[in-house]
Scaffold this motif. Structure first.
Motif, PDB file in Angstrom:
ATOM      1  N   SER A  13       0.837  -1.189   0.000  1.00  0.00           N
ATOM      2  CA  SER A  13       0.000   0.000   0.000  1.00  0.00           C
ATOM      3  C   SER A  13       0.879   1.248   0.000  1.00  0.00           C
ATOM      4  CB  SER A  13      -0.903   0.015   1.237  1.00  0.00           C
ATOM      5  OG  SER A  13      -1.678  -1.159   1.306  1.00  0.00           O
ATOM      6  N   GLY A  14       0.347   2.291  -0.488  1.00  0.00           N
ATOM      7  CA  GLY A  14       1.110   3.529  -0.508  1.00  0.00           C
ATOM      8  C   GLY A  14       0.311   4.614  -1.175  1.00  0.00           C
ATOM      9  N   CYS A  15       0.939   5.722  -1.328  1.00  0.00           N
ATOM     10  CA  CYS A  15       0.262   6.850  -1.949  1.00  0.00           C
ATOM     11  C   CYS A  15       0.029   6.573  -3.426  1.00  0.00           C
ATOM     12  CB  CYS A  15       1.101   8.112  -1.786  1.00  0.00           C
ATOM     13  SG  CYS A  15       1.288   8.658  -0.073  1.00  0.00           S
ATOM     14  N   HIS A  17      -0.841   8.471  -7.090  1.00  0.00           N
ATOM     15  CA  HIS A  17      -0.493   9.772  -7.652  1.00  0.00           C
ATOM     16  C   HIS A  17      -1.333  10.052  -8.890  1.00  0.00           C
ATOM     17  CE1 HIS A  17       3.068  10.272  -5.092  1.00  0.00           C
ATOM     18  NE2 HIS A  17       3.322   8.994  -5.310  1.00  0.00           N
ATOM     19  N   GLY A  70      -6.519   2.495  -2.516  1.00  0.00           N
ATOM     20  CA  GLY A  70      -5.081   2.276  -2.498  1.00  0.00           C
ATOM     21  C   GLY A  70      -4.614   1.166  -1.585  1.00  0.00           C
ATOM     22  N   ASN A 290      -4.025   2.419 -10.288  1.00  0.00           N
ATOM     23  CA  ASN A 290      -4.520   1.859  -9.034  1.00  0.00           C
ATOM     24  C   ASN A 290      -5.798   1.074  -9.292  1.00  0.00           C
ATOM     25  OD1 ASN A 290      -5.213   1.482  -6.230  1.00  0.00           O
ATOM     26  ND2 ASN A 290      -6.586   3.243  -6.429  1.00  0.00           N
ATOM     27  N   GLN A 300      -5.467   6.923 -11.109  1.00  0.00           N
ATOM     28  CA  GLN A 300      -4.218   7.270 -10.444  1.00  0.00           C
ATOM     29  C   GLN A 300      -3.288   6.066 -10.517  1.00  0.00           C
ATOM     30  OE1 GLN A 300      -6.343   8.390  -6.744  1.00  0.00           O
ATOM     31  NE2 GLN A 300      -5.357  10.387  -6.933  1.00  0.00           N
ATOM     32  N   PRO A 303      -0.400   2.022  -6.152  1.00  0.00           N
ATOM     33  CA  PRO A 303       0.300   2.435  -4.930  1.00  0.00           C
ATOM     34  C   PRO A 303       1.736   1.926  -4.890  1.00  0.00           C
ATOM     35  CG  PRO A 303      -1.891   1.631  -4.405  1.00  0.00           C
ATOM     36  CD  PRO A 303      -1.669   1.346  -5.864  1.00  0.00           C
TER      37      PRO A 303
END
Length: 338
Positions: A13-15, A17, A70, A290, A300, A303
């Motif tokens: 998991s993560g941001c 963008h 995400g 994502n 986006q 992640p």
């Protein structure tokens, strides 16, 4: 096992963008003239040719843990409303190709086949067939290529078998491939089934990869059975030479290469090794966005991953090719025949 898997999923998991924040140019074209191919999101694609359709592993449900964008899910179920909202018309589809049996490539196939592509025959591994027979109603029109019908890795001089659509306008050849690791080179969803399931899995770890991961060589044929377009499709990043197409005596080159951006950096020399062999005129990058609780209309990035480095490798390895990163549900024009 669920706790260990959850820990790995959290590491994944993560941001996410916005593509523009990374300088990533996303194509978002619609209502193009044929011939064209439509990106359905994740590893899914749809094209129409000479009155027949071809579908590649459609995926729309895209669940997330607790619905949080995400974050990968632990439990999955098809979202029928979402599938019906986004799935384009596909009554003409006679072939549905699947590369492997993870949920993001197979979860939505039962709904798509039963409600949107009723004339489709599914082509995939033994595990794909065993899982689909657990659907309600069971999906039984599945062709599983035998080992000798699959182009073996490292043996390009021995092509596999062509499988033809019902109208003989499209054909596809399975190629032995592999699935890149999810994190630290480790595939989090390995294994296979040797028996039919009584129901579709709900735990994500039970959507097993399968004994065979397949890439596909796809020909769009003219009235005489000659290839007008040749497409190479790889639904997961792979270590070279896995997924490489065979050497064919007809001399027809690869017109379109469809690549997978997910986990592209978990194997070496991908996609450069493949592109040095296929030398396509058009490269299309899928599975870049994502797919955990996503909005396909506002895509986006995956992640913790960025396709920017992959695109740099593509332009260096295939300077002759047009490169397109399409938005989900958008279309890409095929190059002029040659």
């Amino acid at each position: 096992m669920p706790r260990a898997l959850m820990l790995c999923l959290l590491l994944l998991s993560g941001c996410v963008h916005d593509p523009k924040d990374l300088g990533l140019e996303i194509s978002d074209q619609h209502n193009l003239a044929e011939p064209k191919i439509q990106f359905l999101g994740v590893g899914g694609w749809l094209l129409h040719w000479q009155g027949e359709g071809l579908l590649l592993a459609p995926s729309f449900s895209n669940p997330a843990f607790l619905g949080i964008k995400g974050i990968p899910p632990l439990r999955v179920a098809a979202d029928d409303e979402r599938i019906d909202r986004y799935m384009p018309p596909a009554d003409d589809v006679s072939m549905l190709l699947v590369g492997h049996a993870h949920y993001d490539h197979l979860l939505d196939v039962p709904r798509v086949v039963s409600q949107h592509a009723p004339n489709a025959t599914v082509y995939g591994s033994e595990t794909v067939a065993h899982i689909l027979r657990g659907a309600e109603p069971p999906i039984t029109r599945v062709v599983v290529p035998r080992d000798e019908q699959i182009t073996s890795v490292g043996k390009p001089q021995l092509p596999g078998t062509w499988f033809y659509s019902s109208g003989k306008h499209i054909r596809a050849m399975p190629i032995e491939s592999m699935h890149a690791g999810h994190i630290f080179g480790i595939n989090l969803l390995p294994g296979s089934y040797d028996h039919d399931l009584s129901e579709l899995p709900s735990y994500v770890g039970n959507w097993k990869l399968g004994k065979h991961t397949l890439a596909w060589l796809i020909d769009l044929l003219d009235a005489n059975g000659n290839p007008v377009y040749r497409i190479h499709y790889q639904d997961s990043a792979a270590q070279p030479p896995y997924g490489f197409p065979p050497l064919l005596s007809d001399g027809k080159g690869i017109d379109v290469e469809i690549l997978c951006a997910g986990s592209w950096d978990q194997v070496s020399h991908y996609p450069s090794g493949l592109l040095n062999v296929t030398k396509p005129r058009l490269v299309i990058v899928g599975h870049w966005e994502n797919f955990f609780g996503n909005d396909p209309l506002q895509p986006q990035t995956i992640p913790g991953q960025s396709p920017v480095g992959m695109l740099d490798a593509i332009t260096k390895s295939a300077p002759q090719a047009r490169v397109v990163v399409p938005a989900p549900l958008s279309e890409v024009a095929l190059p002029a025949p040659q």
